[in-house]
Write a protein that holds these residues in place. Sequence first.
Motif, mmCIF file in Angstrom:
data_model
loop_
_atom_site.group_PDB
_atom_site.id
_atom_site.type_symbol
_atom_site.label_atom_id
_atom_site.label_comp_id
_atom_site.label_asym_id
_atom_site.label_seq_id
_atom_site.Cartn_x
_atom_site.Cartn_y
_atom_site.Cartn_z
ATOM 1 N N TYR A 81 -5.236 -0.093 2.104
ATOM 2 C CA TYR A 81 -6.040 -0.759 1.069
ATOM 3 C C TYR A 81 -6.939 -1.827 1.675
ATOM 4 O O TYR A 81 -6.493 -2.695 2.436
ATOM 5 C CB TYR A 81 -5.116 -1.380 0.021
ATOM 6 N N MET A 116 -6.024 -4.754 -13.611
ATOM 7 C CA MET A 116 -6.328 -4.167 -12.313
ATOM 8 C C MET A 116 -7.652 -4.701 -11.765
ATOM 9 O O MET A 116 -7.771 -5.003 -10.568
ATOM 10 C CB MET A 116 -6.383 -2.642 -12.427
ATOM 11 N N TYR A 143 -12.600 0.602 -5.134
ATOM 12 C CA TYR A 143 -11.931 1.891 -5.268
ATOM 13 C C TYR A 143 -12.096 2.485 -6.666
ATOM 14 O O TYR A 143 -12.139 1.745 -7.654
ATOM 15 C CB TYR A 143 -10.424 1.737 -5.008
ATOM 16 N N LEU A 180 -10.463 3.950 -9.936
ATOM 17 C CA LEU A 180 -9.196 3.610 -10.586
ATOM 18 C C LEU A 180 -8.780 4.755 -11.501
ATOM 19 O O LEU A 180 -9.560 5.210 -12.342
ATOM 20 C CB LEU A 180 -9.343 2.328 -11.411
ATOM 21 N N LEU A 196 -6.978 3.490 -6.403
ATOM 22 C CA LEU A 196 -6.032 2.602 -7.065
ATOM 23 C C LEU A 196 -5.535 3.341 -8.304
ATOM 24 O O LEU A 196 -6.254 4.166 -8.870
ATOM 25 C CB LEU A 196 -6.707 1.305 -7.495
ATOM 26 N N PRO A 223 -9.516 -4.781 0.561
ATOM 27 C CA PRO A 223 -10.021 -5.566 -0.584
ATOM 28 C C PRO A 223 -11.542 -5.590 -0.695
ATOM 29 O O PRO A 223 -12.076 -5.824 -1.776
ATOM 30 C CB PRO A 223 -9.461 -6.975 -0.314
ATOM 31 N N ARG A 273 -7.194 -8.229 -10.388
ATOM 32 C CA ARG A 273 -6.321 -8.404 -9.233
ATOM 33 C C ARG A 273 -6.761 -7.614 -8.002
ATOM 34 O O ARG A 273 -6.455 -8.011 -6.875
ATOM 35 C CB ARG A 273 -4.893 -7.981 -9.607
ATOM 36 N N TYR A 274 -7.466 -6.494 -8.202
ATOM 37 C CA TYR A 274 -7.785 -5.603 -7.090
ATOM 38 C C TYR A 274 -9.261 -5.214 -7.119
ATOM 39 O O TYR A 274 -9.984 -5.523 -8.057
ATOM 40 C CB TYR A 274 -6.900 -4.347 -7.152
ATOM 41 N N SER A 275 -9.687 -4.503 -6.071
ATOM 42 C CA SER A 275 -11.097 -4.118 -5.921
ATOM 43 C C SER A 275 -11.342 -2.793 -6.632
ATOM 44 O O SER A 275 -11.215 -1.714 -6.033
ATOM 45 C CB SER A 275 -11.454 -4.009 -4.439
ATOM 46 N N LEU A 296 -1.185 1.107 -4.969
ATOM 47 C CA LEU A 296 -2.264 0.793 -4.039
ATOM 48 C C LEU A 296 -2.335 1.874 -2.970
ATOM 49 O O LEU A 296 -1.306 2.344 -2.488
ATOM 50 C CB LEU A 296 -2.029 -0.561 -3.355
ATOM 51 N N VAL A 350 1.797 -0.185 -10.843
ATOM 52 C CA VAL A 350 0.586 -0.216 -10.034
ATOM 53 C C VAL A 350 0.791 0.551 -8.738
ATOM 54 O O VAL A 350 1.865 0.499 -8.140
ATOM 55 C CB VAL A 350 0.194 -1.686 -9.718
ATOM 56 N N ALA A 407 0.837 -1.200 0.000
ATOM 57 C CA ALA A 407 0.000 0.000 0.000
ATOM 58 C C ALA A 407 0.868 1.245 0.000
ATOM 59 O O ALA A 407 1.817 1.350 0.755
ATOM 60 C CB ALA A 407 -0.912 -0.017 1.225
#
Length: 244
Positions: free
Chosen positions: A51, A105, A57, A59, A86, A53, A108-110, A47, A45, A33
């Motif tokens: 962060y 993205m 967020y 982007l 993000l 999950p 892999r991420y929220s 974060l 990337v 993060a």
Amino acid sequence: MKQGLSKCQERPMVAGRIGPAAVEERTSRGPAAGLPSTDRRDDQVFLPLGYEPAYDYPLLVWLPDSRDERFDLGRTMSRLSLRNYLAVRASGTSVEACWAAIERMSDRYSVHPQRIHLVGAGDGGEAAFRIACREPNALAGVVSIAGRFPLNEGLFGRLAEVRSLPMLLCCTAEPIEPTSPTTADVDRTLRLFHAAGGQLGLRIYPAASGRQCLSRSRAVLRDIDRWVMDGVSRGPLTLAAASV
């Protein structure tokens, strides 16, 4: 305006701040993060601190100027916001590179699928305008930092969708790079959006701001943060053109 040229310059990071060594150290473990990480596909990337999950967020997809070899995602986001977003630097300014970065993205991420913004600088800003007008329903907004709107490419073919897409142009009173909009460019762009009923916000900064890359200006980045969060908090913007 007088046409002027300046080169983006910035001193290397000092110890204790985000820099290339920190990026390389984090790569094998994944991004931490508040720190950027370069993955094997050449996207960078970021974060946010703390962060979560379980939270979706906004982007920010960054398309830096192709001439700006010193663009640093971690430093830029630390000046914009360490907690709100993000962020990813796409590996190029093509449509394919942009969507590939968004897909990775999202996998892999929220990522909130309705809060994806393109942020481009210089020729990256021009590319961001172009991509957004061609796929307006996929984005929540687009920001161009000292990048012209492509006026001669017929980008309003999907006019109804483009009208509902908030856009922001940040530029200096005098052009600082070959890709920076001139007074004539800004005037034509405002007239186009006014005639089409589009949503274009305009922020004009003193020429002195051009002594550094505009994408590294704290004033510019703070304005972008407020503009994006306005859209997140209140929904689609209804402004036409504003100058500050």
